[in-house]
Design a protein around this motif. Structure first.
Motif, PDB file in Angstrom:
ATOM      1  N   UNK A  96      32.143-100.198 112.107  1.00 26.96           N
ATOM      2  CA  UNK A  96      30.870-100.621 111.527  1.00 26.96           C
ATOM      3  C   UNK A  96      30.626 -99.859 110.228  1.00 26.96           C
ATOM      4  N   UNK A  97      30.079-100.565 109.250  1.00 21.91           N
ATOM      5  CA  UNK A  97      29.756 -99.927 107.972  1.00 21.91           C
ATOM      6  C   UNK A  97      28.711 -98.842 108.191  1.00 21.91           C
ATOM      7  N   UNK A  98      28.811 -97.774 107.409  1.00 18.56           N
ATOM      8  CA  UNK A  98      27.906 -96.640 107.533  1.00 18.56           C
ATOM      9  C   UNK A  98      26.751 -96.775 106.546  1.00 18.56           C
ATOM     10  N   UNK A  99      25.573 -96.383 106.964  1.00 15.39           N
ATOM     11  CA  UNK A  99      24.358 -96.362 106.127  1.00 15.39           C
ATOM     12  C   UNK A  99      24.040 -97.719 105.508  1.00 15.39           C
ATOM     13  N   UNK A 110      42.297-112.732  99.795  1.00 15.71           N
ATOM     14  CA  UNK A 110      40.854-112.822  99.526  1.00 15.71           C
ATOM     15  C   UNK A 110      40.171-111.495  99.823  1.00 15.71           C
ATOM     16  N   UNK A 111      39.224-111.132  98.982  1.00 17.66           N
ATOM     17  CA  UNK A 111      38.431-109.942  99.221  1.00 17.66           C
ATOM     18  C   UNK A 111      37.247-110.355 100.089  1.00 17.66           C
ATOM     19  N   UNK A 112      37.079-109.679 101.226  1.00 16.92           N
ATOM     20  CA  UNK A 112      36.014-110.004 102.173  1.00 16.92           C
ATOM     21  C   UNK A 112      35.099-108.801 102.357  1.00 16.92           C
ATOM     22  N   UNK A 113      33.837-109.097 102.693  1.00 14.26           N
ATOM     23  CA  UNK A 113      32.843-108.063 102.975  1.00 14.26           C
ATOM     24  C   UNK A 113      32.238-108.356 104.331  1.00 14.26           C
ATOM     25  N   UNK A 114      32.140-107.349 105.192  1.00 13.65           N
ATOM     26  CA  UNK A 114      31.555-107.509 106.527  1.00 13.65           C
ATOM     27  C   UNK A 114      30.779-106.250 106.883  1.00 13.65           C
ATOM     28  N   UNK A 115      29.760-106.414 107.705  1.00 19.40           N
ATOM     29  CA  UNK A 115      29.020-105.254 108.231  1.00 19.40           C
ATOM     30  C   UNK A 115      29.854-104.540 109.290  1.00 19.40           C
ATOM     31  N   UNK A 116      30.650-105.314 110.050  1.00 19.40           N
ATOM     32  CA  UNK A 116      31.529-104.718 111.057  1.00 19.40           C
ATOM     33  C   UNK A 116      32.738-105.626 111.275  1.00 19.40           C
ATOM     34  N   UNK A 117      33.789-105.022 111.771  1.00 14.05           N
ATOM     35  CA  UNK A 117      35.001-105.775 112.089  1.00 14.05           C
ATOM     36  C   UNK A 117      35.582-105.222 113.382  1.00 14.05           C
ATOM     37  N   UNK A 118      36.401-106.015 114.040  1.00 18.55           N
ATOM     38  CA  UNK A 118      37.099-105.573 115.239  1.00 18.55           C
ATOM     39  C   UNK A 118      38.510-105.132 114.822  1.00 18.55           C
TER      40      UNK A 118
END
Length: 159
Positions: A96-99, A110-118
């Motif tokens: 999970x992304x911090x802060x 592709x460049x992807x952005x996520x709040x969390x990943x498995x």
């Protein structure tokens, strides 16, 4: 019950045992010296076989020769906080992304952005096993040389 004691005296035995005690001390000292001399070689092989994704783990590998009574241990360690996971692997887990920030990664170009990943987990590295398989024959030869030098000294010959 009573067991009789039989005392046997062999002329020169005390001197012989004393020489072996001295030999044992000498052998332990020489074994430690031999291990210390061989340590840089072992560390180089470990580093060469270590995972190299960022190089941080590989560069953190160190070693020490630890005398423990009549036993000599050669210990290797890492100052990298992630060393445990390199050696033991990980189970699948969520990252999970911090802060409140986002994770950025590339997938299929592709460049992807996520709040969390498995994360799928990682396999443990067998680099230590491979390294010691590589090092073992030469290390055994070095320790045999140490034993021969100690025996030569015990016999009273010069080295």
């Amino acid at each position: 019950s009573f067991f009789p004691t039989i005392e046997i005296t062999i002329p020169g035995l005390r001197d012989l045992l004393g020489r072996f005690a001295k030999w044992d001390d000498d052998l332990a000292t020489r074994r430690r010296e031999g291990a210390r001399n061989y340590l840089p070689v072992a560390i180089r092989v470990l580093k060469r076989n270590a995972p190299k994704r960022t190089g941080r783990f590989r560069d953190s590998l160190l070693g020490a020769v630890i005398p423990k009574g009549d036993v000599t241990e050669v210990q290797f360690f890492s100052s990298d906080p992630k060393a445990k996971w390199v050696l033991e692997g990980t189970r699948p887990h969520e990252i999970t992304a911090v802060r409140g920030k986002v994770l950025r990664f590339t997938l299929g170009g592709k460049v992807l952005f996520r709040k969390s990943v498995m994360h799928p987990g990682t396999q443990p590295s067998d680099f230590v096993y491979r390294s010691f398989q590589e090092l073992q024959p030469e290390f055994v030869r070095e320790m045999n040389k140490v034993g021969v030098r100690a025996l030569v000294r015990l016999a009273g010959a010069s080295e």
